[in-house]
Motif scaffolding. Structure first.
Motif, PDB file in Angstrom:
ATOM      1  N   ASN A  59      -7.679   4.699 -10.479  1.00  0.00           N
ATOM      2  CA  ASN A  59      -6.911   5.512  -9.790  1.00  0.00           C
ATOM      3  C   ASN A  59      -6.705   6.969 -10.327  1.00  0.00           C
ATOM      4  OD1 ASN A  59      -5.580   6.645  -7.463  1.00  0.00           O
ATOM      5  ND2 ASN A  59      -3.788   5.696  -7.985  1.00  0.00           N
ATOM      6  N   THR A  87      -6.681   0.490  -7.213  1.00  0.00           N
ATOM      7  CA  THR A  87      -5.705  -0.210  -8.097  1.00  0.00           C
ATOM      8  C   THR A  87      -5.602   0.154  -9.516  1.00  0.00           C
ATOM      9  OG1 THR A  87      -5.603  -2.432  -7.099  1.00  0.00           O
ATOM     10  CG2 THR A  87      -4.997  -2.276  -9.314  1.00  0.00           C
ATOM     11  N   ARG A 145     -11.870  -4.047  -0.440  1.00  0.00           N
ATOM     12  CA  ARG A 145     -11.180  -2.642  -0.012  1.00  0.00           C
ATOM     13  C   ARG A 145     -10.575  -2.850   1.441  1.00  0.00           C
ATOM     14  NH1 ARG A 145     -10.466   2.106  -2.342  1.00  0.00           N
ATOM     15  NH2 ARG A 145     -11.855   2.639  -4.168  1.00  0.00           N
ATOM     16  N   HIS A 176     -11.261  -2.522  -4.768  1.00  0.00           N
ATOM     17  CA  HIS A 176      -9.964  -1.511  -5.084  1.00  0.00           C
ATOM     18  C   HIS A 176      -9.796  -1.617  -6.659  1.00  0.00           C
ATOM     19  CE1 HIS A 176      -7.250  -4.889  -5.396  1.00  0.00           C
ATOM     20  NE2 HIS A 176      -7.827  -5.364  -4.306  1.00  0.00           N
ATOM     21  N   GLY A 188       0.945  -1.331  -0.126  1.00  0.00           N
ATOM     22  CA  GLY A 188       0.020   0.237  -0.056  1.00  0.00           C
ATOM     23  C   GLY A 188       0.908   1.062   0.088  1.00  0.00           C
ATOM     24  N   THR A 189       0.250   2.263  -0.054  1.00  0.00           N
ATOM     25  CA  THR A 189       0.946   3.499   0.003  1.00  0.00           C
ATOM     26  C   THR A 189       1.532   3.712   1.500  1.00  0.00           C
ATOM     27  OG1 THR A 189      -1.088   4.780   0.467  1.00  0.00           O
ATOM     28  CG2 THR A 189      -0.472   4.747  -1.785  1.00  0.00           C
ATOM     29  N   GLU A 190       0.942   3.487   2.278  1.00  0.00           N
ATOM     30  CA  GLU A 190       1.481   3.871   3.891  1.00  0.00           C
ATOM     31  C   GLU A 190       2.085   2.413   4.293  1.00  0.00           C
ATOM     32  OE1 GLU A 190      -1.327   5.685   6.112  1.00  0.00           O
ATOM     33  OE2 GLU A 190      -1.543   7.566   4.855  1.00  0.00           O
ATOM     34  N   LYS A 230      -7.052  -3.887   0.593  1.00  0.00           N
ATOM     35  CA  LYS A 230      -6.260  -2.644  -0.124  1.00  0.00           C
ATOM     36  C   LYS A 230      -7.268  -1.550  -0.146  1.00  0.00           C
ATOM     37  CE  LYS A 230      -3.340  -1.840  -4.235  1.00  0.00           C
ATOM     38  NZ  LYS A 230      -4.243  -0.779  -5.025  1.00  0.00           N
ATOM     39  N   GLU A 250      -6.603   1.712  -1.104  1.00  0.00           N
ATOM     40  CA  GLU A 250      -6.289   2.307  -2.298  1.00  0.00           C
ATOM     41  C   GLU A 250      -6.921   1.848  -3.516  1.00  0.00           C
ATOM     42  OE1 GLU A 250      -3.954   0.970  -0.433  1.00  0.00           O
ATOM     43  OE2 GLU A 250      -3.077   2.447   0.827  1.00  0.00           O
TER      44      GLU A 250
END
Length: 341
Positions: free
Chosen positions: A92, A81, A74, A263, A33-35, A77, A79
Motif C-alpha cells: 500500500n 493490504t 482482489r 491484494h 475494507g475502507t468503504e 478485497k 484495496e
C-alpha cells in the motif's frame, strides 16, 4: 462467494451474517475494507447456499468468487493490504527493505550487519538459522543458537527479524524469536507447513517455487490465509528457464500481474533471482521502479568469507549505495522505500 455488507451494516449484523456462514458449514473470513465490510464464504457448498444470504439483515449483495484462490483475490478485497511486523511495513505504497546475510554465522557478524543495514535504510533484518541446502554436506545453519543471535541483533537495532522455517515441527520455535516466518521456494507447496504458519500470530513471507506458476503461488498463499493469518507477503525470487547467465530468471512483470490479481503485497528477491552480486543493485532499483512492495537482499560484511551464497551477497558499502539509488527512484514514482536516514 462474497457477502457484501451494506455501508450502514452494524457490527451485530456483520457478526450474525458470519455466524450464519459458519452454521451452513462454510468458513467465514470477515474483511474490513475502507468503504464497507465483506465476508468471504469459503467451502464446497457456497454456490447452492447463495440465496439464503440475500435476505439477511445488513447484506447488500452476494456474488461468486471467480478466481480459484478466494481470500487472496482482489474480488474479495480490492484495496491493497499493508502488512506490518515490528519495524517492517510492506504494501500500500510502502516498499519495505529486508537485508542481511544468507546465514547467521556468529553474533558479531549478525549484529554488525544489522547495524549497517539499518543505517543504510533497511527496515528488517534477514538471516538464516535453519538452512535447507541442496547438498546434505553443506552448512545447515546454527538453528536455535542462530535464532538467539537474530534476537540479540533485534535488541541492538530494533529491526524486525525475518528468518526461514523449514519444517512444521519448528514453527513454534522459530515464531518464538522471529517477527516474520519465511517459507522458502523448496517449501512453497509443503501444505502442512503452510497450514501451520497460518495458525501462528506472525507475518509470513512466501517465496515462489522455481517451477511454480502464479496460480500455484496464490493457491499456496490461500492455505495460509484459510487458517486465519492475513499477514502474507508474496515473494518473487526467480524461476528456472533455459538461460544459464543467471542463477534463475527474475521476471519483474510478476509484480504488475500480481497487483492486478491479489491484494497481497509483492516482494522481490534480486539476490536469488540473479545469483550474481554485480547484478543485484540494478535489479533492486528496477524492482522499486516497477512498484514492488518490498525487496529482500543478501548483505554480508565479507561476502568472500560467507558460509553460504557469498557470490550473490552485497558488501556493506554497496548496499548503502544501492539504498540511495532505490530511494531516489521511489521518490520519483511516489512511494516510500525503506526508512529515512
Amino acid at each position: 462467494m462474497i457477502i457484501v455488507m451494506k455501508r450502514e451494516a452494524t457490527g451485530e449484523m456483520i457478526q450474525h451474517a458470519a455466524e450464519k456462514v459458519e452454521k451452513l458449514g462454510l468458513k467465514a473470513h470477515v474483511i474490513q475494507g475502507t468503504e464497507r465490510t465483506v465476508i468471504a464464504a469459503i467451502g464446497d457448498k457456497r454456490e447452492e447456499m447463495r440465496e439464503s444470504f440475500e435476505t439477511v439483515a445488513g447484506v447488500s449483495k452476494v456474488v461468486p468468487i471467480l478466481a480459484p484462490y478466494k481470500v487472496a483475490s482482489r474480488e474479495v478485497k480490492p484495496e491493497p493490504t499493508l502488512v506490518k511486523a515490528g519495524s517492517l511495513e510492506v504494501g500500500n505504497g510502502k516498499c519495505g527493505v529486508i537485508a542481511g546475510p544468507c546465514s547467521v554465522e556468529s553474533e558479531d557478524q549478525i549484529v554488525e550487519t544489522a547495524k549497517a543495514v539499518k543505517a543504510a535504510g533497511a527496515t528488517a533484518l534477514r538471516g538464516g538459522a535453519f538452512k535447507p541446502r541442496t547438498s546434505p554436506y553443506s552448512f545447515q545453519g546454527l538453528k536455535e543458537e542462530g535464532l538467539k543471535m537474530l534476537a540479540t541483533a533485534r535488541e541492538e537495532t530494533g529491526l524486525a527479524v525475518v528468518t526461514e522455517v523449514v519444517a512444521s515441527e519448528d514453527v513454534q520455535l522459530v515464531a518464538k524469536y522471529a517477527d516474520v516466518l519465511q517459507i522458502g521456494a523448496r517449501n512453497m507447496q509443503n501444505y502442512r507447513l503452510l497450514e501451520e504458519v497460518g495458525r501462528v500470530d506472525r507475518a509470513v513471507l512466501l517465496k515462489r517455487g522455481p517451477s511454480a506458476t502464479i496460480d500455484e503461488l496464490l493457491l499456496a498463499a490461500e492455505y495460509i490465509l484459510n487458517e486465519g493469518n492475513s499477514r502474507v507477503m508474496l515473494c518473487e525470487r526467480g524461476i528456472r528457464t533455459f538461460e544459464s547467465h543467471t542463477r534463475f530468471t527474475l521476471p519483474l512483470a510478476t509484480v504488475t500481474y500480481l497487483h492486478q490479481k491479489t491484494h497481497l503485497p509483492v516482494v522481490i528477491d534480486p539476490s536469488h533471482g540473479t545469483g550474481h552480486a554485480a547484478l543485484v543493485p540494478d535489479m533492486c532499483v528496477a524492482a522499486v521502479a516497477i512498484g514492488a512492495d518490498g525487496i529482500i537482499v543478501e548483505v554480508h560484511p565479507e561476502p568472500d568469507e560467507a558460509m553460504s551464497d557469498g557470490y550473490q551477497s552485497l558488501d556493506l558499502p554497496t548496499f548503502a549505495e544501492t539504498m540511495k539509488r532505490c530511494r531516489a527512484v521511489a521518490n520519483a514514482v511516489g512511494i516510500q522505500c525503506g526508512a529515512d536516514v
